[in-house]
Design an enzyme around this catalytic site. Sequence first.
Site, PDB file in Angstrom:
ATOM      1  N   HIS A 134       0.465  -0.946   0.293  1.00  0.00           N
ATOM      2  CA  HIS A 134       0.145   0.051  -0.226  1.00  0.00           C
ATOM      3  C   HIS A 134       1.507   1.161   0.088  1.00  0.00           C
ATOM      4  CE1 HIS A 134      -2.683   2.723   1.909  1.00  0.00           C
ATOM      5  NE2 HIS A 134      -3.608   1.947   1.251  1.00  0.00           N
ATOM      6  N   ASP A 211       3.139  -4.476   8.343  1.00  0.00           N
ATOM      7  CA  ASP A 211       2.177  -3.378   7.941  1.00  0.00           C
ATOM      8  C   ASP A 211       1.061  -4.503   7.588  1.00  0.00           C
ATOM      9  OD1 ASP A 211      -0.001  -2.047   7.300  1.00  0.00           O
ATOM     10  OD2 ASP A 211       0.171  -1.347   4.911  1.00  0.00           O
ATOM     11  N   GLN A 214      -4.531  -5.336   7.015  1.00  0.00           N
ATOM     12  CA  GLN A 214      -5.893  -6.129   6.534  1.00  0.00           C
ATOM     13  C   GLN A 214      -5.371  -7.518   7.395  1.00  0.00           C
ATOM     14  OE1 GLN A 214      -7.891  -5.135   4.941  1.00  0.00           O
ATOM     15  NE2 GLN A 214      -6.578  -3.142   4.117  1.00  0.00           N
ATOM     16  N   LYS A 237     -10.332  -0.275  10.343  1.00  0.00           N
ATOM     17  CA  LYS A 237     -10.374  -1.605  10.437  1.00  0.00           C
ATOM     18  C   LYS A 237     -10.789  -2.961  10.743  1.00  0.00           C
ATOM     19  CE  LYS A 237      -7.225   0.018   6.540  1.00  0.00           C
ATOM     20  NZ  LYS A 237      -8.384   0.092   5.669  1.00  0.00           N
ATOM     21  N   CYS A 377      -4.864   2.628  -3.492  1.00  0.00           N
ATOM     22  CA  CYS A 377      -3.402   3.134  -3.276  1.00  0.00           C
ATOM     23  C   CYS A 377      -2.854   2.183  -2.654  1.00  0.00           C
ATOM     24  CB  CYS A 377      -3.619   3.615  -1.455  1.00  0.00           C
ATOM     25  SG  CYS A 377      -5.017   4.879  -1.137  1.00  0.00           S
TER      26      CYS A 377
END
Length: 439
Positions: A134, A211, A214, A237, A377
Amino acid sequence: MTDLVSNGKISTSTLGESVRPDFPILGRRFGPNPLVYLDNAATSQKPRAVLDALVNYYCDVNSNIGRGYYQLSMAATDAYEAARDNIRRAINAEHADEVVFTPGTTAAVNLLADTFGRSAVAAGDQVVVTGMEHNSNMLPWRRLCETTGAELVVVPVGADGRVAIDRFAGALGSRVRLAAVAHVSNVLGTVNPVREMIGEAHRHGIPVLVDGAQAVPHRPVDVRDLDADFYCFSGHKIYGPMGIGVLYGKRELLSRLAPYQVGGGTVKGVTLDEPVAYVPVPARLEAGTPHIAGAIGLAAAFDYVQQLGWDEIQRHDDLLVYAAIEALHSIPRVRILGDPAAQPSGIVSFVVDGIHPYDVGGHLDRHGVAVRSGVHCANVFIDTFGEVGTVRLSFAVYNTEAEIDLVRRALTTVQPGFWTAEHPTERFLAIDPSTQNQH
């Protein structure tokens, strides 16, 4: 609920229907259509338990923390630190001071790039990222390299949408000062082998940032099992409030970081003629008044998903991903990108040949279905596939097979529209949305 067979496993779940009453926004209608919300990789809806936690804080505890020697302020401080310890337990960090609250994943990566990055990376050094990142885990490192004279090394993604572990390992060497990798792709739902990637990096003495934006809504994360040096994610999220996120870091690494921002709450005392004495982390990295209610709401969100149970959440993810694949395969001209069934993570991304993704998204919106269309993104990743963009279905605990069937039926009538006719290869235009549907 239908049984679906994929990869030799039968997946069943009744979770979606059972939890829908927990989410007030799902009662909304758009004209004759109920809301079908399938943009959860961008942000998830909030259960009543999280909304109640926010309201209760503002109604019963609202005060600044760590500054007031009175009961309300001390109660707010206790609630904030209890939230930090809740997150520590949820991700299995060893110490509460390894959890730094940030405004979100983007802020966490920028914090790390501007503190650890600026102290560790110099001209001639390298920072390694993957081609699926991302922009929030790509651009801060690119900027750092541009300003220091270092080199950004991008490990390419294969045609299957995956980063091969041997390619990642091959990018590591004596010049690399940090590797930054996604746990789960926000475009395809691809799960990186982050434990193995971290192991390869550590063999070279290279720290790794993961990261996890997700990953955290779809699987339990154990930062000690991964041996992650840094791990970050956003609350919104995983059914939590917007504007709150977490940067986890090993204590010995966080303790070296200089303040990212300075101000109230970061110092022991200030004079005009003596060096500033900063407090230890995490307070040193949380300047000013933090998002106290957000931290409390995020803790409530983790409580909510843990009460549902990770096994049940993952069964539900499997079911929806398999159902979406089956539905999309039945529609002419629809192509699924990647292999979302390999390790389902609540994302299925597709294109309709001959129709711009924005036209597909607009068509679904007219049926009350909210999806994400475009590059998500992640321009570099989309370029790998030679697509102008994709349409992304991303699922949460409250989604159902019936919603996927509605998507299937809607897609059987999709037609080329304004974008396909006038801007078939464009990704970004300054267009007035009020006029778009007139074309």
